[in-house]
Design a protein around this motif. Structure first.
Motif, PDB file in Angstrom:
ATOM      1  N   LEU A   1       0.937  -1.313   0.050  1.00 51.00           N
ATOM      2  CA  LEU A   1       0.045   0.107   0.167  1.00 51.00           C
ATOM      3  C   LEU A   1       0.823   1.274   0.124  1.00 51.00           C
ATOM      4  O   LEU A   1       0.360   2.306   0.064  1.00 51.00           O
ATOM      5  CB  LEU A   1      -0.738   0.122   1.252  1.00 51.00           C
ATOM      6  CG  LEU A   1      -2.120  -1.092   1.210  1.00 51.00           C
ATOM      7  CD1 LEU A   1      -2.889  -1.122   2.465  1.00 51.00           C
ATOM      8  CD2 LEU A   1      -2.902  -1.181   0.011  1.00 51.00           C
ATOM      9  N   GLN A   2       2.013   1.251  -0.248  1.00 50.37           N
ATOM     10  CA  GLN A   2       3.161   2.268  -0.057  1.00 50.37           C
ATOM     11  C   GLN A   2       2.671   3.128  -1.224  1.00 50.37           C
ATOM     12  O   GLN A   2       3.215   4.733  -0.939  1.00 50.37           O
ATOM     13  CB  GLN A   2       4.506   2.124   0.001  1.00 50.37           C
ATOM     14  CG  GLN A   2       5.044   1.606  -1.380  1.00 50.37           C
ATOM     15  CD  GLN A   2       6.621   1.084  -1.069  1.00 50.37           C
ATOM     16  OE1 GLN A   2       6.809  -0.169  -0.726  1.00 50.37           O
ATOM     17  NE2 GLN A   2       7.534   2.198  -1.240  1.00 50.37           N
ATOM     18  N   PHE A   3       2.332   2.917  -2.235  1.00 53.45           N
ATOM     19  CA  PHE A   3       2.215   3.808  -3.350  1.00 53.45           C
ATOM     20  C   PHE A   3       0.800   4.673  -3.329  1.00 53.45           C
ATOM     21  O   PHE A   3       0.646   5.414  -4.318  1.00 53.45           O
ATOM     22  CB  PHE A   3       2.354   2.975  -4.597  1.00 53.45           C
ATOM     23  CG  PHE A   3       3.714   2.667  -4.886  1.00 53.45           C
ATOM     24  CD1 PHE A   3       4.929   3.351  -4.866  1.00 53.45           C
ATOM     25  CD2 PHE A   3       4.025   1.178  -4.637  1.00 53.45           C
ATOM     26  CE1 PHE A   3       6.276   2.849  -4.807  1.00 53.45           C
ATOM     27  CE2 PHE A   3       5.192   0.665  -4.931  1.00 53.45           C
ATOM     28  CZ  PHE A   3       6.470   1.481  -4.717  1.00 53.45           C
ATOM     29  N   VAL A   4      -0.164   4.398  -2.321  1.00 54.82           N
ATOM     30  CA  VAL A   4      -1.323   5.261  -2.406  1.00 54.82           C
ATOM     31  C   VAL A   4      -0.981   6.356  -2.382  1.00 54.82           C
ATOM     32  O   VAL A   4       0.166   6.862  -1.513  1.00 54.82           O
ATOM     33  CB  VAL A   4      -2.052   4.771  -1.209  1.00 54.82           C
ATOM     34  CG1 VAL A   4      -3.364   5.817  -0.924  1.00 54.82           C
ATOM     35  CG2 VAL A   4      -2.684   3.378  -1.490  1.00 54.82           C
ATOM     36  N   ASN A   5      -1.622   7.647  -3.095  1.00 58.62           N
ATOM     37  CA  ASN A   5      -1.406   8.907  -2.738  1.00 58.62           C
ATOM     38  C   ASN A   5       0.232   9.298  -3.639  1.00 58.62           C
ATOM     39  O   ASN A   5       0.684  10.119  -3.041  1.00 58.62           O
ATOM     40  CB  ASN A   5      -1.378   9.523  -1.462  1.00 58.62           C
ATOM     41  CG  ASN A   5      -1.599  11.063  -1.717  1.00 58.62           C
ATOM     42  OD1 ASN A   5      -2.356  11.512  -2.356  1.00 58.62           O
ATOM     43  ND2 ASN A   5      -0.760  11.759  -1.001  1.00 58.62           N
ATOM     44  N   GLY A   6       0.464   8.321  -4.426  1.00 60.25           N
ATOM     45  CA  GLY A   6       1.952   8.413  -5.037  1.00 60.25           C
ATOM     46  C   GLY A   6       3.013   8.163  -4.040  1.00 60.25           C
ATOM     47  O   GLY A   6       4.109   8.843  -4.196  1.00 60.25           O
ATOM     48  N   GLY A   7       2.700   7.506  -2.775  1.00 62.80           N
ATOM     49  CA  GLY A   7       3.628   7.197  -1.991  1.00 62.80           C
ATOM     50  C   GLY A   7       3.976   8.316  -1.133  1.00 62.80           C
ATOM     51  O   GLY A   7       5.333   8.369  -0.535  1.00 62.80           O
ATOM     52  N   ARG A   8       3.308   9.292  -1.035  1.00 58.45           N
ATOM     53  CA  ARG A   8       3.531  10.655  -0.300  1.00 58.45           C
ATOM     54  C   ARG A   8       2.585  11.142   0.686  1.00 58.45           C
ATOM     55  O   ARG A   8       1.354  10.588   0.748  1.00 58.45           O
ATOM     56  CB  ARG A   8       3.434  11.855  -1.234  1.00 58.45           C
ATOM     57  CG  ARG A   8       4.373  11.706  -2.517  1.00 58.45           C
ATOM     58  CD  ARG A   8       5.908  12.253  -1.830  1.00 58.45           C
ATOM     59  NE  ARG A   8       6.888  11.923  -3.069  1.00 58.45           N
ATOM     60  CZ  ARG A   8       8.516  12.138  -2.726  1.00 58.45           C
ATOM     61  NH1 ARG A   8       8.649  12.753  -1.718  1.00 58.45           N
ATOM     62  NH2 ARG A   8       9.196  11.829  -3.447  1.00 58.45           N
ATOM     63  N   GLU A   9       3.215  11.659   1.998  1.00 53.94           N
ATOM     64  CA  GLU A   9       2.400  11.956   2.985  1.00 53.94           C
ATOM     65  C   GLU A   9       3.105  13.340   3.646  1.00 53.94           C
ATOM     66  O   GLU A   9       4.100  13.731   3.006  1.00 53.94           O
ATOM     67  CB  GLU A   9       2.549  10.928   4.269  1.00 53.94           C
ATOM     68  CG  GLU A   9       3.837  10.800   4.701  1.00 53.94           C
ATOM     69  CD  GLU A   9       4.245   9.776   5.880  1.00 53.94           C
ATOM     70  OE1 GLU A   9       4.876  10.027   6.874  1.00 53.94           O
ATOM     71  OE2 GLU A   9       3.648   8.640   5.531  1.00 53.94           O
ATOM     72  N   PRO A  10       2.134  13.896   4.297  1.00 51.85           N
ATOM     73  CA  PRO A  10       2.509  15.307   5.004  1.00 51.85           C
ATOM     74  C   PRO A  10       3.880  15.191   5.533  1.00 51.85           C
ATOM     75  O   PRO A  10       4.050  14.105   6.562  1.00 51.85           O
ATOM     76  CB  PRO A  10       1.444  15.950   5.790  1.00 51.85           C
ATOM     77  CG  PRO A  10       0.747  14.857   6.091  1.00 51.85           C
ATOM     78  CD  PRO A  10       1.110  13.630   4.900  1.00 51.85           C
ATOM     79  N   THR A  11       4.864  16.018   5.423  1.00 46.94           N
ATOM     80  CA  THR A  11       6.159  16.041   6.436  1.00 46.94           C
ATOM     81  C   THR A  11       5.854  16.241   7.902  1.00 46.94           C
ATOM     82  O   THR A  11       4.720  16.814   8.047  1.00 46.94           O
ATOM     83  CB  THR A  11       7.224  16.905   5.948  1.00 46.94           C
ATOM     84  OG1 THR A  11       8.358  16.771   6.778  1.00 46.94           O
ATOM     85  CG2 THR A  11       6.706  18.407   6.123  1.00 46.94           C
ATOM     86  N   GLY A  12       6.402  15.561   8.825  1.00 54.43           N
ATOM     87  CA  GLY A  12       6.069  15.854  10.161  1.00 54.43           C
ATOM     88  C   GLY A  12       6.774  14.931  11.163  1.00 54.43           C
ATOM     89  O   GLY A  12       8.001  14.462  10.712  1.00 54.43           O
ATOM     90  N   ARG A  13       6.483  14.566  12.186  1.00 52.27           N
ATOM     91  CA  ARG A  13       7.059  13.908  13.227  1.00 52.27           C
ATOM     92  C   ARG A  13       6.006  12.895  14.053  1.00 52.27           C
ATOM     93  O   ARG A  13       4.867  13.004  13.764  1.00 52.27           O
ATOM     94  CB  ARG A  13       7.335  14.564  14.317  1.00 52.27           C
ATOM     95  CG  ARG A  13       8.871  15.565  13.698  1.00 52.27           C
ATOM     96  CD  ARG A  13       9.656  16.242  14.990  1.00 52.27           C
ATOM     97  NE  ARG A  13      10.175  15.521  15.686  1.00 52.27           N
ATOM     98  CZ  ARG A  13      11.219  14.780  15.876  1.00 52.27           C
ATOM     99  NH1 ARG A  13      11.860  14.929  14.542  1.00 52.27           N
ATOM    100  NH2 ARG A  13      11.754  13.844  16.555  1.00 52.27           N
ATOM    101  N   HIS A  14       6.674  12.036  14.815  1.00 52.55           N
ATOM    102  CA  HIS A  14       5.972  11.002  15.472  1.00 52.55           C
ATOM    103  C   HIS A  14       6.132  11.193  16.960  1.00 52.55           C
ATOM    104  O   HIS A  14       6.855  10.113  17.756  1.00 52.55           O
ATOM    105  CB  HIS A  14       6.053   9.745  15.095  1.00 52.55           C
ATOM    106  CG  HIS A  14       5.558   9.253  13.656  1.00 52.55           C
ATOM    107  ND1 HIS A  14       4.331   9.077  13.465  1.00 52.55           N
ATOM    108  CD2 HIS A  14       6.252   9.215  12.545  1.00 52.55           C
ATOM    109  CE1 HIS A  14       4.270   8.689  11.911  1.00 52.55           C
ATOM    110  NE2 HIS A  14       5.275   9.006  11.559  1.00 52.55           N
ATOM    111  N   PRO A  15       5.902  12.184  17.477  1.00 49.85           N
ATOM    112  CA  PRO A  15       6.412  12.204  19.213  1.00 49.85           C
ATOM    113  C   PRO A  15       5.331  11.553  19.905  1.00 49.85           C
ATOM    114  O   PRO A  15       5.899  11.310  21.287  1.00 49.85           O
ATOM    115  CB  PRO A  15       6.186  13.577  19.468  1.00 49.85           C
ATOM    116  CG  PRO A  15       5.217  14.157  18.069  1.00 49.85           C
ATOM    117  CD  PRO A  15       5.425  13.463  17.335  1.00 49.85           C
TER     118      PRO A  15
END
Length: 757
Positions: A296-310
């Motif tokens: 499923l990594q290529f959903v949305n072109g393989g893109r997500e918003p930049t951010g963090r996982h605190p």
């Protein structure tokens, strides 16, 4: 252009989740979510419809739904929710959830008797009379004679078909959860279909604090920094960052074209200098990075918003809209979907989270010494104050292909005689794929679909043992299924485990027997039935079976086995459907689905409707329906191969072509090929909902889950024309609910009231 799947235009400038704070300096405290209080119920509803599709995996949602109605237990696997019991949730919430109706526990209602006996080993020892919901289910099917003097185990041994009965087949509102002994103490993960169930299918789950899950959401690391500056989207060139993704690392620079690098600039707490001073956390509204994993990594072109996982991997915190004028910045949460051997990027959002001001401390979590990524983030195309770009490019396309067969139309070779041409997708003039879809629509009602796993059984004197797998419940030792499974890496060992009693989870089933293989096996099975049936004599004509009668006979053979009597009166174990009635039902659904009964399923000509000119100026409101209907009749059964995915995902495209030919602006705004966007346009200002009883020719029909769309052919709207994905043509004439092929509830009807966009 990159897109997120929108919840609302932007988070509100307020903290909408429960918060707490802890001291970081004698005179400073950092605000963080109160994870002992924060639950899924604290997040707002979706403000817009959305969805995606990757292969046979899809997810959709509608405006007004809440996150617990969309996320599945597979999506939050990091929290190990399968280890929870109903009693665990009751203890945290201070409620007796077991006293509630089974109707409030849909996951329980979806269990068969066999499923319940597997999940609760002691259940089989109870007398049926001591199990009111199960007794009522048995009575409804076979009468009360069955349960008299029998334990549940003995009853299922004597009448094995009882094991396949599903609780939800009766009204469960009068029965409490506790009337199934042991269910409140049973781990949720042992229930059939748990991974695919949405969170709202378990009572109380949406209110359970995130810190109360078996693997709780918690702060990760101990790093807190201070917001020194807030920068808007006009800024650029941010080579030193602490934002990014699990896939790309958390030091992804923002320097593409030196624009849209909105960010917060951070410094270490306290006096003095620190090597981290001047580092940036970039806004995920304006910049995207690599994300996702597995299939499923290529959903949305393989893109997500930049951010963090605190706060761990359950969700991602994203800096959203920096506002330089009042020195504030909002943040948002994004979730991901998981299953079928992978996870999408974090794209389900944004959900409003915490708001900060300049000089505020901000918890950033664990800071690793990441080497700056060689690949910078990408611009999303978002604008200040506005929403993210619309969801029209998510790849979902609006046609909804999950679970559909692809009975490709036949393109005749040059000079070929249609009377003599044969294809492995067409047997004796019958479209194998369309017949498979017809039977699947009958068989799958109320089943677990492609993820279904049956009980472990042995046949042929114990020589063959295994389980029914998938939508068509192929036994794991069936030749059609086992050959396909064994051809996949690890498939032989998987078959051996299942034969020994192993119950595969959904990920295993999708890895070794995915939907495309389930469909292929079933089509091969039906093709053999058609070939065999075409050599039998139809007693009504004295000639070999052909056309619609061949469809009926092949379906009869599927229902009762290859040797079943022609047009027999024998029925299933519950006496609900005869062999003859099953065949007639299959033929009706087959023909509603556009199946040919008199010859080859020939593809429409590409040029059939070429050169058609629009019918004129935009019509007046009172004449819109008539103009739409005339346009549809004028265009006829046109090819949709010029539409999305070569016509496979062109249902909205085809409807808009009819409208444009009528001089009516297309529906859907910037996403005219996406059914949710088309429906949103009709709901907002281009149309109005119509009761079924008032439907007219020219009205627009949308399936319950927004998978498909068509146009009413007649007054009363009992006939609807829409795009056929398999034929890549506007040729499918069906009933209002598209023959039940999508299984997502009744369709909705709209009337176009505004011709201009």
């Amino acid at each position: 252009m990159l897109v997120w799947l929108m919840v609302s235009p932007q988070p509100a400038l307020a903290n909408v989740v429960p918060t707490t704070e802890f001291s970081v300096l004698p005179d400073q405290a950092v605000v963080v979510p109160d994870l002992d209080q924060f639950s899924f119920s604290d997040l707002p509803a979706f403000g817009e419809s959305g969805g995606f599709r990757e292969g046979p995996y899809q997810r959709t949602w509608r405006s007004g739904q809440t996150i617990d109605q969309v996320l599945t237990f597979s999506d939050i696997q990091d929290l190990t929710p399968g280890n929870l019991t109903l009693d665990d949730i009751s203890a945290v919430l201070g409620q007796d959830l077991g006293a509630r109706s089974i109707q409030d526990f849909p996951l329980l209602g979806n269990q068969s008797i066999n499923d319940l006996m597997a999940a609760i080993p002691t259940l089989g020892g109870f007398d049926l009379d001591a199990l009111p919901p199960i007794a009522a289910l048995v009575d409804a099917e076979l009468g009360d004679r069955v349960r008299q003097g029998h334990t549940l185990f003995n009853a299922v041994q004597r009448w094995p078909e009882l094991g396949e009965l599903v609780l939800g087949e009766i009204d469960l509102s009068a029965f409490s959860i506790n009337q199934i002994p042991g269910i409140a103490q049973t781990a949720l993960g042992t229930l059939s279909g748990f991974e695919q169930a949405t969170l709202n299918q378990v009572p109380g789950l949406r209110d359970l604090p995130l810190a109360s899950f078996p693997n709780p959401v918690a702060v990760v690391g101990n790093m807190t920094m201070q917001i020194d500056m807030i920068w808007g989207p006009r800024e650029g060139d941010r080579p030193r960052t602490i934002s990014g993704s699990d896939s790309q690392g958390f030091a992804v620079p923002c320097n593409i074209d030196r624009t849209d690098c909105a960010s917060i600039e951070l410094q270490a707490l306290g006096s003095g200098t620190d090597p981290l001073d001047g580092i940036h956390w970039v806004s995920g509204k304006y910049q995207a990075v690599e994300g996702g994993s597995g299939t499923l990594q290529f959903v949305n072109g393989g893109r997500e918003p930049t951010g963090r996982h605190p706060f761990g991997p359950a969700f991602k915190q994203v800096i959203w809209e920096p506002e330089e004028r009042d020195d504030t910045v909002t943040s948002a949460l994004f979730f991901r979907a998981c299953g079928w051997g992978g996870c999408t990027p974090y794209i389900i959002g944004p959900f409003p989270f915490l708001t900060y001001r300049i000089n505020d401390p901000i918890f950033v979590g664990l800071l690793d010494s990441d080497t700056p990524s060689a690949t910078p983030s990408q611009r999303t195309g978002a604008t200040r104050g506005g929403p993210m770009p619309g969801p029209g490019n998510t790849g979902f396309g609006g046609a909804g292909g999950l679970g559909r067969f692809s009975p490709d139309c036949i393109e005749l070779p040059d000079g070929a005689d249609p009377a003599e041409f044969t294809s492995n997708r067409n047997v004796a003039g019958i479209d194998v794929g369309t017949l498979a879809s017809a039977i699947a629509s009958i068989e799958s009602q109320g089943s677990g679909g492609y993820f279904a796993v049956g009980p472990h059984v042995c046949a042929d004197g114990g020589r063959n043992c295994g389980r029914g797998l998938g939508k068509f419940q192929f036994m794991s030792y069936n030749d059609q299924a086992s050959q396909l499974i064994a051809a996949r890496p690890g498939g032989t060992a998987f078959l051996s485990r299942v034969g020994g009693g192993h119950r595969p989870n959904s990920d295993e089933l999708m890895r070794y027997f995915p939907p495309e293989d389930q469909n292929r096996a079933f089509e091969g099975f039906l093709a053999n039935n058609l070939r065999q049936a075409s050599g039998q004599i139809d007693p009504t004509t004295g000639r070999p079976f052909e056309g619609g009668r061949l469809v009926e006979r092949a379906a009869q053979m599927h229902f009762g086995g290859p040797g079943v009597a022609i047009d027999g009166g024998g029925s299933d174990a519950f006496g609900r459907l005869s062999v003859r009635a099953y065949g007639e039902n299959a033929r009706q659904v087959y023909e509603q689905g556009g199946g040919s009964v008199g010859g080859l399923n020939l593809c429409p000509s590409e040029t059939k409707s070429a050169g058609v000119e629009p019918v004129g100026n935009p019509p007046e409101a009172g004449d819109i329906n008539g103009v739409i209907h005339r346009s549809m009749m004028e265009l006829g059964q046109f090819s949709s191969r010029a539409g999305p995915d070569g016509g496979n995902l062109a249902c909205a495209w085809a409807v808009n072509r009819v409208l444009e030919n009528a001089g009516i602006a297309s529906l859907g705004g910037d996403a005219p090929n996406w059914v949710p966007a088309v429906e949103a346009d009709l709901q907002n200002n281009r149309g109005r909902p119509i009761d079924r009883s008032q439907g007219q020719a020219g009205d627009i029909v949308i399936s319950g889950g927004q998978e498909h769309i068509g146009i009413c052919l007649n007054d009363g709207c009992t006939q609807v024309r829409s795009n056929s994905s398999s034929r890549a043509a506007f040729t499918w004439d069906s009933d209002t609910d598209f023959g039940g092929f999508y299984g997502s509830g009744p369709s909705r009807i709209y009337r176009v009231t505004e011709a201009r966009g």
